[in-house]
Scaffold this motif. Structure first.
Motif, short mmCIF file in Angstrom:
data_model
loop_
_atom_site.label_atom_id
_atom_site.label_comp_id
_atom_site.label_asym_id
_atom_site.label_seq_id
_atom_site.Cartn_x
_atom_site.Cartn_y
_atom_site.Cartn_z
N ILE A 87 -95.32 -51.51 26.01
CA ILE A 87 -95.04 -52.39 27.14
C ILE A 87 -96.10 -52.11 28.21
CG2 ILE A 87 -93.39 -53.03 28.94
CD1 ILE A 87 -91.20 -51.91 27.03
N MET A 88 -96.77 -53.19 28.61
CA MET A 88 -97.73 -53.09 29.72
C MET A 88 -97.09 -53.72 30.95
SD MET A 88 -100.82 -51.82 28.92
CE MET A 88 -101.96 -52.64 30.01
N ALA A 89 -97.33 -53.11 32.09
CA ALA A 89 -96.90 -53.71 33.34
C ALA A 89 -98.10 -53.79 34.28
CB ALA A 89 -95.78 -52.90 33.98
N PHE A 90 -98.40 -54.99 34.75
CA PHE A 90 -99.45 -55.20 35.74
C PHE A 90 -98.77 -55.29 37.10
CE2 PHE A 90 -100.97 -56.82 31.73
CZ PHE A 90 -102.24 -56.29 31.64
N VAL A 91 -99.14 -54.37 37.97
CA VAL A 91 -98.44 -54.17 39.23
C VAL A 91 -99.25 -54.74 40.39
CG1 VAL A 91 -97.62 -52.38 40.83
CG2 VAL A 91 -97.33 -52.07 38.36
N VAL A 95 -95.18 -58.34 33.14
CA VAL A 95 -94.80 -57.39 32.08
C VAL A 95 -95.15 -58.01 30.74
CG1 VAL A 95 -92.87 -56.16 31.00
CG2 VAL A 95 -92.94 -56.43 33.50
N ALA A 96 -95.84 -57.24 29.89
CA ALA A 96 -96.25 -57.74 28.59
C ALA A 96 -95.72 -56.85 27.48
CB ALA A 96 -97.77 -57.82 28.50
N MET A 97 -95.04 -57.46 26.51
CA MET A 97 -94.63 -56.76 25.29
C MET A 97 -95.65 -57.11 24.22
SD MET A 97 -90.46 -57.25 25.36
CE MET A 97 -90.42 -59.01 25.74
N ASN A 137 -91.65 -67.72 34.75
CA ASN A 137 -92.28 -68.13 33.50
C ASN A 137 -92.57 -66.97 32.56
OD1 ASN A 137 -92.60 -70.91 34.43
ND2 ASN A 137 -94.08 -70.03 35.85
N THR A 138 -92.42 -67.28 31.28
CA THR A 138 -92.87 -66.40 30.21
C THR A 138 -93.94 -67.13 29.43
OG1 THR A 138 -90.70 -65.34 30.00
CG2 THR A 138 -92.19 -65.17 28.12
N LEU A 139 -95.03 -66.44 29.13
CA LEU A 139 -96.10 -66.99 28.30
C LEU A 139 -96.18 -66.19 27.01
CD1 LEU A 139 -98.59 -68.83 27.89
CD2 LEU A 139 -99.94 -67.06 29.03
N ILE A 140 -96.03 -66.89 25.90
CA ILE A 140 -96.23 -66.27 24.58
C ILE A 140 -97.62 -66.66 24.13
CG2 ILE A 140 -95.31 -66.01 22.25
CD1 ILE A 140 -92.74 -67.48 23.43
N ILE A 141 -98.50 -65.69 23.96
CA ILE A 141 -99.92 -65.97 23.72
C ILE A 141 -100.41 -65.21 22.49
CG2 ILE A 141 -100.61 -64.17 25.38
CD1 ILE A 141 -103.04 -65.95 26.06
N VAL A 142 -101.11 -65.92 21.61
CA VAL A 142 -101.68 -65.34 20.39
C VAL A 142 -103.16 -65.64 20.38
CG1 VAL A 142 -101.66 -65.36 17.87
CG2 VAL A 142 -99.52 -65.62 19.12
N GLN A 143 -103.96 -64.65 19.99
CA GLN A 143 -105.40 -64.85 19.87
C GLN A 143 -105.90 -64.30 18.55
OE1 GLN A 143 -107.85 -61.78 22.19
NE2 GLN A 143 -106.06 -62.02 23.54
N TRP A 144 -106.99 -64.90 18.06
CA TRP A 144 -107.56 -64.45 16.79
C TRP A 144 -109.04 -64.85 16.74
CZ3 TRP A 144 -104.61 -68.66 17.63
CH2 TRP A 144 -105.00 -69.90 17.10
N LEU A 196 -88.05 -67.59 32.15
CA LEU A 196 -87.43 -66.27 32.25
C LEU A 196 -85.91 -66.41 32.26
CD1 LEU A 196 -89.39 -64.52 35.16
CD2 LEU A 196 -89.65 -64.06 32.71
N SER A 197 -85.23 -65.42 31.69
CA SER A 197 -83.78 -65.32 31.88
C SER A 197 -83.50 -64.92 33.34
CB SER A 197 -83.18 -64.27 30.95
OG SER A 197 -83.32 -64.67 29.61
N LYS A 198 -82.32 -65.28 33.82
CA LYS A 198 -81.99 -64.91 35.20
C LYS A 198 -81.85 -63.39 35.33
CE LYS A 198 -79.88 -69.26 36.61
NZ LYS A 198 -78.68 -69.96 37.11
N LYS A 199 -81.43 -62.76 34.26
CA LYS A 199 -81.32 -61.29 34.25
C LYS A 199 -82.45 -60.74 33.39
CE LYS A 199 -78.05 -57.54 33.30
NZ LYS A 199 -76.75 -57.19 32.67
N PRO A 200 -83.40 -59.98 33.98
CA PRO A 200 -84.57 -59.55 33.22
C PRO A 200 -84.26 -58.79 31.93
CG PRO A 200 -84.96 -59.22 35.55
CD PRO A 200 -83.52 -59.65 35.42
N SER A 201 -83.20 -57.99 31.94
CA SER A 201 -82.91 -57.20 30.73
C SER A 201 -82.46 -58.07 29.57
CB SER A 201 -81.87 -56.11 31.03
OG SER A 201 -80.66 -56.69 31.45
N ASP A 202 -82.16 -59.34 29.82
CA ASP A 202 -81.90 -60.25 28.71
C ASP A 202 -83.18 -60.56 27.94
OD1 ASP A 202 -79.22 -60.31 29.30
OD2 ASP A 202 -79.28 -62.23 30.36
N ASP A 203 -84.33 -60.37 28.59
CA ASP A 203 -85.62 -60.57 27.95
C ASP A 203 -86.27 -59.25 27.54
OD1 ASP A 203 -85.46 -63.33 28.42
OD2 ASP A 203 -86.46 -63.17 30.37
N VAL A 204 -86.11 -58.23 28.38
CA VAL A 204 -86.75 -56.94 28.13
C VAL A 204 -85.68 -55.94 27.73
CG1 VAL A 204 -88.24 -55.14 29.09
CG2 VAL A 204 -88.50 -57.50 29.87
#
Length: 460
Positions: free
Chosen positions: A255-259, A243-245, A371-378, A314-322
């Motif tokens: 919000i993108m979700a790759f399934v 899931v990507a915000m 895992n959560t990845l915070i990624i920035v590109q330019w 990741l948080s143990k409860k997803p809605s703590d992140d999303v």
């Protein structure tokens, strides 16, 4: 004493130095800002070439970097003024033994080659979710993928490695041959040598799976979080979501979700019915040839841009992140510069299989939530744009859980290593109870810290 002339006269591959016309091309990396002006780039043809390059670099006082896929944004595969052992030109072959369900992968191969070759025999192995990532770096750091729910990490499916260690010796490592080195390489990163070949387990794999991307508008954030809360605790081995915000190319937040579902479209849509019922504004999911699955997140990781990223847990409860509050903070951070594209990518791969292995099976934590990845590109790198990218990443990290994240997502491991530096504490935090054992292995195989580009272990 090995001079450059004697080194080059015995070396079978290609040696590139700043005076050569293809020098700039030899420095090319996935992250443009990870390029470093090496004194020597050695495109090795075999393990003996690697041994020669290590010996020459040590005698010449050149810092060594290992380049497999060149996917490290922090510069681990580059060396300013040093020597790069580059496996990507010649050591990239992949060979399947279908009877034993094994795949022999040279250290410079990328995951796409693994996926394409294995599926010809109705087989697949755990691999990275961006298929132009190098096999080597991802594998020695742990290795998550869409098949991790069913088969664990890449290191859990590694049965043999060929490693050229710091004194130039070429060693085979398995559970029974050099078992200490085998243990250390599977999660301890590039601390112990250059892996010229991996042997991985393969598993029966259907030719087509259900996969793809769907997108939601920001007002659906709370519903997506609620779905994840319901689904994540009972996620099956054949499932997985990323899931990507982010902001889209048009600048709109969403919000993108790759399934992923390792089965038919009918069963996949049933498994994720609650997600599809939320009402995506885009649905590009369907039956996909398996060998294409590890490319569905490639749009988040185009080759040749400038990148900065950081991993958190990741948080143990997803809605703590999303949730709307976090989403707003993320979008606020990623919208603070029109020159930067950013995404917060949350990886929901079922962890039951991963965490079922004994804690001492490899130097890798078996209690991680994910895992959560915070990624920035330019584009068009400048010091100001680089600083801004870091600001964005850490602003997002401040609203997400803390903790030493996945080692392959570390932001800055290219600082020259000195004992007692902050990196020493980060290394201890990453390896925790495994660190003393890793120190003993480091002392045996690399007492002089020749390999020092990624979470450098101090010898015991």
């Amino acid at each position: 004493m090995s001079t450059f002339e004697t080194f080059s006269s015995h070396f079978k591959g290609d040696i590139v130095t700043p005076k050569d016309p293809n020098y700039e091309q030899a420095l090319d990396r996935w992250a443009h800002n990870a390029r470093r002006n090496a004194a020597v780039v050695a495109f090795v043809k075999d393990a003996e070439d690697v041994s020669l390059a290590i010996k020459y670099a040590r005698e010449a006082g050149l810092r060594i970097a290992i380049r497999g896929g060149g996917h490290s944004p922090q510069g681990s595969s580059s060396s300013e003024g040093g020597l790069v052992i580059d496996l990507s030109r010649y050591l990239k072959d992949v060979r399947v033994d279908p009877d034993k369900k094994l795949i022999y992968v040279q250290g410079g191969a990328v995951w796409k080659s693994v996926d394409v070759e294995a599926i010809k025999y109705g087989l697949a192995g755990v691999g990275g979710t961006v298929n132009h990532t190098g096999v080597g770096g991802l594998s020695v750091g742990g290795g998550y993928g869409w098949l991790s729910g069913a088969h664990g990490l890449v290191i859990d499916n590694t049965v043999q490695v060929t490693v050229v260690v710091a004194d130039g010796n070429i060693l085979t490592a398995t559970e029974t041959e050099n078992p200490d080195l085998f243990w250390g390489v599977r999660g301890g990163g590039s601390n112990f040598g250059v892996v010229t070949e991996f042997v991985f387990k393969l598993h029966p794999q259907r030719a087509q799976v259900f996969a793809g991307a769907i997108a939601f508008t920001p007002d659906k954030c709370e519903q997506v979080g609620a779905f994840l809360d319901d689904w994540w605790p009972r996620a099956k081995a054949e499932e997985g979501l990323v899931v990507a915000m982010t902001r889209g190319p048009d600048g709109r937040p969403g919000i993108m979700a790759f399934v992923f579902y390792n089965g038919s479209e009918e069963d996949g849509r049933k498994a994720y019915k609650g997600l599809f019922d939320i009402g995506p504004v885009m649905d590009h999911c369907g039956n996909v040839p398996y060998e294409q699955v590890n490319g569905i997140t490639n749009p988040l990781a185009d080759w040749g841009r400038n990148y900065y990223f950081k991993g958190v847990l990741l948080s143990k409860k997803p809605s703590d992140d999303v949730n709307p509050k976090v989403f707003d903070e993320v979008i606020k951070a990623v919208s603070s510069s029109p020159d930067h594209m950013a995404a917060t990518v949350l990886e929901y791969f079922p962890h039951n299989k991963i965490n079922s292995l004994p804690a001492d099976s490899a130097p890798y934590r078996r209690d991680l939530t994910g895992n959560t990845l915070i990624i920035v590109q330019w584009q068009d790198d400048t010091p100001e744009k680089s600083r801004k990218a870091k600001e964005i990443v850490y602003a997002v990290a401040d609203v997400l859980p803390k903790g030493e994240g996945y080692g392959n997502y570390t932001p800055e491991s290219d600082a020259p290593f000195t004992a007692g530096a902050v990196t020493a504490e980060k290394t201890r935090a990453l390896f925790r109870e495994h660190y003393p054992r890793l120190q003993g292995i480091k002392k045996k195989y690399d007492p002089d810290m020749v390999f020092n580009q990624w979470y450098t272990i101090i010898p015991a």
